[in-house]
Design a protein around this motif. Sequence first.
Motif, PDB file in Angstrom:
ATOM      1  N   THR A   5       0.858  -1.252   0.092  1.00 19.94           N
ATOM      2  CA  THR A   5      -0.123  -0.071   0.043  1.00 19.94           C
ATOM      3  C   THR A   5       0.776   1.334  -0.005  1.00 19.94           C
ATOM      4  OG1 THR A   5      -0.054   0.115   2.394  1.00 19.94           O
ATOM      5  CG2 THR A   5      -1.826  -1.216   1.120  1.00 19.94           C
ATOM      6  N   ASP A   6       0.162   2.431  -0.239  1.00 17.68           N
ATOM      7  CA  ASP A   6       0.988   3.513  -0.412  1.00 17.68           C
ATOM      8  C   ASP A   6       1.277   4.341   0.956  1.00 17.68           C
ATOM      9  OD1 ASP A   6       0.933   3.365  -3.136  1.00 17.68           O
ATOM     10  OD2 ASP A   6      -0.790   4.518  -3.332  1.00 17.68           O
ATOM     11  N   ALA A   7       0.559   3.795   2.027  1.00 18.62           N
ATOM     12  CA  ALA A   7       0.828   4.483   3.337  1.00 18.62           C
ATOM     13  C   ALA A   7       1.350   3.504   4.180  1.00 18.62           C
ATOM     14  CB  ALA A   7      -0.699   4.995   3.795  1.00 18.62           C
ATOM     15  N   LEU A   8       1.950   4.249   5.458  1.00 21.15           N
ATOM     16  CA  LEU A   8       2.442   3.223   6.317  1.00 21.15           C
ATOM     17  C   LEU A   8       1.390   2.806   7.512  1.00 21.15           C
ATOM     18  CD1 LEU A   8       5.625   5.458   7.588  1.00 21.15           C
ATOM     19  CD2 LEU A   8       5.673   3.462   6.408  1.00 21.15           C
ATOM     20  N   PRO A   9       1.460   1.557   7.883  1.00 23.99           N
ATOM     21  CA  PRO A   9       0.465   1.290   8.819  1.00 23.99           C
ATOM     22  C   PRO A   9       0.451   2.023  10.210  1.00 23.99           C
ATOM     23  CG  PRO A   9       1.863  -0.765   8.005  1.00 23.99           C
ATOM     24  CD  PRO A   9       2.101   0.541   7.694  1.00 23.99           C
ATOM     25  N   PRO A  10      -0.342   2.156  10.791  1.00 26.35           N
ATOM     26  CA  PRO A  10      -0.415   3.220  11.888  1.00 26.35           C
ATOM     27  C   PRO A  10       0.607   2.920  13.159  1.00 26.35           C
ATOM     28  CG  PRO A  10      -2.359   1.844  12.016  1.00 26.35           C
ATOM     29  CD  PRO A  10      -1.847   1.583  10.788  1.00 26.35           C
ATOM     30  N   THR A  11       0.768   1.679  13.266  1.00 28.55           N
ATOM     31  CA  THR A  11       1.687   1.403  14.392  1.00 28.55           C
ATOM     32  C   THR A  11       3.162   1.386  13.923  1.00 28.55           C
ATOM     33  OG1 THR A  11       1.323  -1.096  13.721  1.00 28.55           O
ATOM     34  CG2 THR A  11       0.200   0.090  15.678  1.00 28.55           C
ATOM     35  N   TYR A  12       3.465   1.519  12.575  1.00 27.62           N
ATOM     36  CA  TYR A  12       4.774   1.257  12.088  1.00 27.62           C
ATOM     37  C   TYR A  12       5.639   2.441  12.565  1.00 27.62           C
ATOM     38  CZ  TYR A  12       8.927  -0.328   9.251  1.00 27.62           C
ATOM     39  OH  TYR A  12       9.878  -0.949   9.051  1.00 27.62           O
ATOM     40  N   PRO A  13       5.216   3.506  12.654  1.00 26.02           N
ATOM     41  CA  PRO A  13       6.412   4.721  13.393  1.00 26.02           C
ATOM     42  C   PRO A  13       6.886   4.300  14.618  1.00 26.02           C
ATOM     43  CG  PRO A  13       4.386   5.876  12.164  1.00 26.02           C
ATOM     44  CD  PRO A  13       4.006   4.290  12.430  1.00 26.02           C
TER      45      PRO A  13
END
Length: 291
Positions: A69-77
Amino acid sequence: MTAAAPTTSTLTGVPALAPLLARGALLSPLKRPRPDADFPRTRLVLPGLRVDLARLAAYERACGFPTGTDALPPTYPHVLGFPMAMRLMSGRGFPLPLLGLVHTSIGITRRAAMPVTGGYELAVHVEGLVPHRRGTEATVITEVRAGADLVWESRSTYLARHRTAAAPPTAGDTPSGDRDALPARAEWRLAGDVGRRYAAASGDRNPIHLHPLTARLFGFPRAIAHGMWTVARCLAEHGTPDAAVVRADFRAPVLLPGTVTYGAENGRFTLRGAHDGRLHLSGEVRPYPAP
């Protein structure tokens, strides 16, 4: 005691996790945790961060997020900032022992979708220590900026258990999610290697997650799943708006292998033992800003 003045330290690269975890383990017996202890006032900053797409894909597969997908998962940061948090928490100046430290909660605010190809600035600092009825709890703040814009931030609490005078309950003692049972949406049979797969993807190789033998050294009958894996797996199932506020409270460890039930309703979610109903995780997802 006069607190040290806050300072900013700019890093040139992501710290290596393994030496930090080893340092934290070696220094743990020397720590004497208490809520009025001094703590590092340094704000670590890492500019110009780019996401390793291969590591991201491994993380997505381990947690159940769609890949590519084009966006990071919410927990990846959180994974990106974790080595910087460990640099602060493994040092001599951090008063809580790294061994036995329990991640008790995380709150995430994502203000916008974060492109996987974007360039980011990470910043991590320890906000403070507070008394907890079971010991002392530290709060660690992680921030991610795209240019001048704050796009993601988290507030994690970590508990060091020790003897303490009776203290009034804190907000972390009575998290939401145990008020009633949420409708079951899925049942997951977790393999014994979940901790090893998440460790390989995230870099968090705490021995309690890797093997029954190393977990027993810390009082667990079997390896346990990472708390951040459990919340990531729930969010992968639940879905998260581009702009959202997430709160998760870690209530009890998930033993591996094991079977758990995911429940969800009206933005709230839980993870419970499939056989005994024990609450392992409770949380919620809300839009940002609140309507």
